[in-house]
Design an enzyme around this catalytic site. Structure first.
Site, short mmCIF file in Angstrom:
data_model
loop_
_atom_site.label_atom_id
_atom_site.label_comp_id
_atom_site.label_asym_id
_atom_site.label_seq_id
_atom_site.Cartn_x
_atom_site.Cartn_y
_atom_site.Cartn_z
N GLY A 52 -99.02 51.66 -8.87
CA GLY A 52 -98.14 50.80 -7.59
C GLY A 52 -97.75 49.76 -7.83
CG HIS A 53 -96.42 48.45 -11.09
ND1 HIS A 53 -98.26 48.42 -11.33
CD2 HIS A 53 -96.51 48.12 -12.11
CE1 HIS A 53 -97.91 49.09 -12.49
NE2 HIS A 53 -97.14 48.31 -13.22
CB ALA A 54 -91.85 48.20 -9.66
CG ASP A 99 -95.20 53.34 -11.58
OD1 ASP A 99 -96.82 53.87 -12.19
OD2 ASP A 99 -95.03 51.62 -12.55
#
Length: 138
Positions: A52-54, A99
């Site tokens: 839940g991040h990039a 992702d």
């Protein structure tokens, strides 16, 4: 070419032996960066998601060393889902790709190889902020 095109699965060497298989990963030989950090994810409760991040700079490779999961990737416009379920295959995630890991089977262990040490300022953890970041990168 989209950043999402750089996100792909790669296969690592596999040495088969009656006593069990062995796979290995070498920096700059099997992956496109030097490994600066290794971490692993395990004991994920049913129905939970991870990621839940990039990242702005960091490349990452995810390997399901046990069990399986799905990884949803997006560049803010396009999306693809990759299933990881083989110990000798990894998913390269370039910076600038969001992702989210989901659908973990019981006992899944995910090994992550990163191009950078942990730096909180490299993370984009808010999806709306990610969409704004993507616009500035074009």
């Amino acid at each position: 070419m989209s950043l999402l095109d750089l996100a792909r699965t790669i296969e690592f060497p596999k040495i088969c032996d009656p006593r069990g298989n062995l796979s290995f990963v070498e920096s700059a030989r099997h992956i496109p960066f030097s490994i600066k950090r290794v971490f692993y994810i395990y004991d994920v409760p049913g129905g939970e998601t991870r990621g839940g991040h990039a990242h702005k700079e960091c490349w990452c490779i995810l390997i399901a060393v046990s069990g399986s999961l799905e990884v949803r990737l997006t560049d803010g416009t396009n999306e693809k889902i990759v299933k990881l379920n083989r110990s000798n295959k990894g998913l390269i995630i370039p910076p600038g790709v969001w992702d989210t890991m989901h659908d973990f089977t019981t006992g899944t262990v995910v090994l992550a190889l990163a191009s950078h040490p942990y730096e909180e300022e490299d993370y984009i953890r808010d999806y709306d902020e990610f969409l704004e970041y993507v616009k500035t990168q074009k």
